[in-house]
Design an enzyme around this catalytic site. Structure first.
Site, PDB file in Angstrom:
ATOM      1  N   GLU A  44      47.164  45.963  31.509  1.00 15.67           N
ATOM      2  CA  GLU A  44      47.433  45.278  30.259  1.00 15.67           C
ATOM      3  C   GLU A  44      46.192  45.642  29.073  1.00 15.67           C
ATOM      4  O   GLU A  44      46.430  45.485  28.265  1.00 15.67           O
ATOM      5  CB  GLU A  44      47.185  43.772  30.371  1.00 15.67           C
ATOM      6  CG  GLU A  44      48.689  42.946  30.859  1.00 15.67           C
ATOM      7  CD  GLU A  44      48.319  41.435  31.055  1.00 15.67           C
ATOM      8  OE1 GLU A  44      47.514  40.978  30.387  1.00 15.67           O
ATOM      9  OE2 GLU A  44      48.943  41.168  31.993  1.00 15.67           O
TER      10      GLU A  44
ATOM     11  N   ASP B 246      34.933  42.789  46.969  1.00 19.81           N
ATOM     12  CA  ASP B 246      34.008  42.621  48.334  1.00 19.81           C
ATOM     13  C   ASP B 246      34.864  42.011  49.391  1.00 19.81           C
ATOM     14  O   ASP B 246      35.825  41.203  48.859  1.00 19.81           O
ATOM     15  CB  ASP B 246      33.164  41.353  47.635  1.00 19.81           C
ATOM     16  CG  ASP B 246      31.971  41.219  48.976  1.00 19.81           C
ATOM     17  OD1 ASP B 246      31.378  42.247  49.321  1.00 19.81           O
ATOM     18  OD2 ASP B 246      31.906  40.122  49.494  1.00 19.81           O
TER      19      ASP B 246
END
Ligand code: NOJ
Length: 584
Positions: free
Chosen positions: A286, A234
């Protein structure tokens, strides 16, 4: 009419969901996000499983199979976190939990499991620029003294003027009014001011503080560990503010205004913000399975927006330039060309979107033949009303053309039903802070957030279950307009000419023909002043935005936006067609 909602698909809200084999595996592909179709769910208005008038996570889980039928790759959930809902949940009080209004974390895990089974990824909405004033960190900041570590999580400042009674600078809130609110000290005396680019209940975080960065990395990992496919970020361009918080004479949204180029806005688009997203991209890497970041960044022009999607930053950014194109062939060609050019230059996919929870739905926008909605969004009872038939025809045509574009597509719940805005909503039902903060001068975004119609002949068009004991019909959190039965999913589901059937068919074809991973070339041969014509592979797309029928080449019609779109080798006005194009 019976008092309980009749079952649509074997009572989807109460019986165990029927589990199918995963519908497809395409969305699990590497770089799936380059050609994805992502469906936005606004949880409050999607489906209400417990009859309290508000949609919830079990309601979404129960209907995920319906969404899978649309051939989508992912669902983006607008915020479902604990919140006082002053800004529809974009005022987050706890980033790592579910608002009891929507369910529990266990309900979220069930939703994830169902989505995984259907081969649909779940994207959650991350709101890093500001939180709710109810958030524990802000409450701690208010309770702590000036200059404390707690206050440095936010942007507190002394006021200006002799007694500090004027705000620290002249910034305006995006929702109207000033962007600063003064606090009151424990002894009742006036205190410091805090910055809020949005509502006064949405204090901005201080992203210069490493503790804020660490907190959001914790939040990212919390949801990544739960298996989410990524984040819609956002106001991704607002996190860093220019040093010294200088006065600004431009628009509150950072857009350009006379004498103040948008690129200079001190609260938007600061270069230091990019280091944050590079770090986040590293964190996502990751994890397995190509998790993504999508920027909600209202930045123009397009070549500046693409800074957010450079190879080591976000994967996608919303294309607001495209969303705002008028019903005009020249303007549409122009924005498609400039979008593809800009995003190609950084090797990022272009995204395409026509509706979301912040704008008038495209069915209503395109039905306003007299021009765009008045400034400040929303169409009200005293405004010129959209022409429903024209709006729907144009919306179907625009969507069909969009589905043939290469890149990523975003859909907003209800557009597959051809829903218009509720343009006759009574003022006392409106909830948007824009309406509240401007004393009704700006209507705000409630009109596009109305609870969805599922069943033509049920109370609230089947949006909510009725209470178990009383069979009482709950009041929905926003009223639905009258006369929505024809939009209900059950009547559209079995009708081959419905908007829902068009979306299903066209999105299936988009997947089968791999149009999302294709490329666009303009077909000058079939272009006129009022038509847009392009080729993606062997598919020729013609969109007629003019007033007169336009000639079509010979070729098999693959799909058309309405049953009567093609007549006597011509394409009718406000219509779109895909043709299998014979090369030569
Ligand atoms: C953008 C969101 O889409 C909108 O709904 C919200 O009001 C603002 N950001 C503030 O969070």
């Amino acid at each position: 009419m019976s008092e309980t909602a009749p079952a649509l698909y074997g009572d989807p809200l109460s019986s165990p969901a029927v589990f199918h084999a995963p519908l497809h595996s395409a969305s699990m592909d590497a770089e799936w996000w380059r050609s994805s179709v992502i469906y936005q769910v606004y949880p409050r208005s999607f489906r209400d499983s417990n009859g309290d008038g508000t949609g919830d996570l079990p309601g979404i889980t129960a209907e995920l199979g319906r969404l899978a039928e649309l051939n989508i790759d992912a669902v983006w959930l607008s915020p479902f976190y604990p919140s006082p809902h002053h800004d529809g949940g974009y005022d987050v009080a706890d980033y790592c939990d579910v608002d009891p209004l929507f369910g529990t974390l266990a309900d979220f895990d069930t939703l994830m499991a169902r989505a995984h089974h259907l081969g649909i990824r779940i994207i959650v909405d991350l709101v890093p620029n500001h939180c709710s004033s109810d958030h524990a960190l802000f409450q701690a900041a208010l309770a702590a003294p000036k200059g404390s570590a707690e206050r440095s999580m936010f942007i507190f400042s002394d006021g200006s003027g002799a007694d500090g009674s004027e705000p620290p600078n002249n910034w305006q809130s995006h929702f109207g009014g000033r962007a600063w609110t003064r606090t009151t000290n424990a002894d009742g005396t006036p205190g410091q001011w805090y910055l809020h680019l949005f509502d006064s209940t949405q204090p901005d975080f201080n992203w210069d503080n490493p503790a804020v960065r660490a907190e959001f990395e914790r939040v990212l990992r919390f949801w990544l560990d739960r298996g989410v496919g990524g984040f819609r970020v956002d106001v991704a361009h607002a996190l860093i503010k220019a040093e010294g918080l200088p006065d600004w004479g431009g628009r509150a949204d950072g857009g350009s205004s006379e004498g103040f180029p948008g690129s200079e806005a001190p609260m938007f688009g600061q270069q230091e913000v990019h280091a944050i997203y590079r770090r986040w991209r590293g964190i996502l890497a990751e994890y397995d399975g190509e998790r993504i970041l999508c920027a909600e960044a209202s930045i123009d022009p397009l070549p500046r927006l693409t800074d957010w999607v450079r190879p080591d930053e976000m994967h996608q950014a919303f294309n607001f330039a495209y969303l705002h194109h008028p019903w005009n062939a020249h303007a549409l060609r122009d924005v498609i060309s400039s979008s593809l050019t800009a995003f190609d230059a950084v090797d990022a996919p272009t995204t395409w979107v026509l509706s979301n929870h912040d704008v008038v739905r495209h069915t209503s926008r395109f039905g306003l033949t007299g021009g765009a909605p008045r400034g400040g969004d929303g169409i009200g009872r005293s405004d010129a009303q959209p022409d429903t038939a024209t709006g729907l025809a144009r919306a179907r045509a625009a969507s069909l053309a969009m589905f043939a574009l290469p890149g990523g597509i975003y859909l907003y719940q209800g557009e597959e039903l051809g829903l218009p805005d509720h343009t006759a909503m009574p003022e006392d039902a409106r909830r948007d802070p824009t309406f509240v903060r401007t004393g009704g001068e700006r209507l705000g975004r409630d009109g596009c957030r109305v609870p969805l119609p599922w069943l033509a002949d049920a109370p609230l068009y089947g949006f909510g279950a009725t209470g178990d004991d009383t069979n009482a019909v709950p009041q929905p959190w926003l009223p639905q307009p009258e006369g929505w039965a024809g939009y209900a999913r059950d009547v559209q589901s079995g009708d081959p000419d419905s908007t829902l059937s068009l979306y299903r068919t066209a999105l299936q074809l988009r997947r089968d023909l791999q149009l999302g991973a294709g490329s666009l070339s303009w077909s000058r041969e079939f272009e006129t002043t009022d038509t847009v014509a392009f080729l993606n592979g062997e598919v020729l797309v013609v969109l007629n935005m003019g007033e007169f029928a336009t000639p079509l080449p010979t070729g098999n019609v693959i799909v058309a936006s309405t049953p009567g779109a093609v007549e006597d080798q011509t394409l009718q006005p406000d219509a779109c067609v895909w043709l299998m194009h014979a090369a030569g």
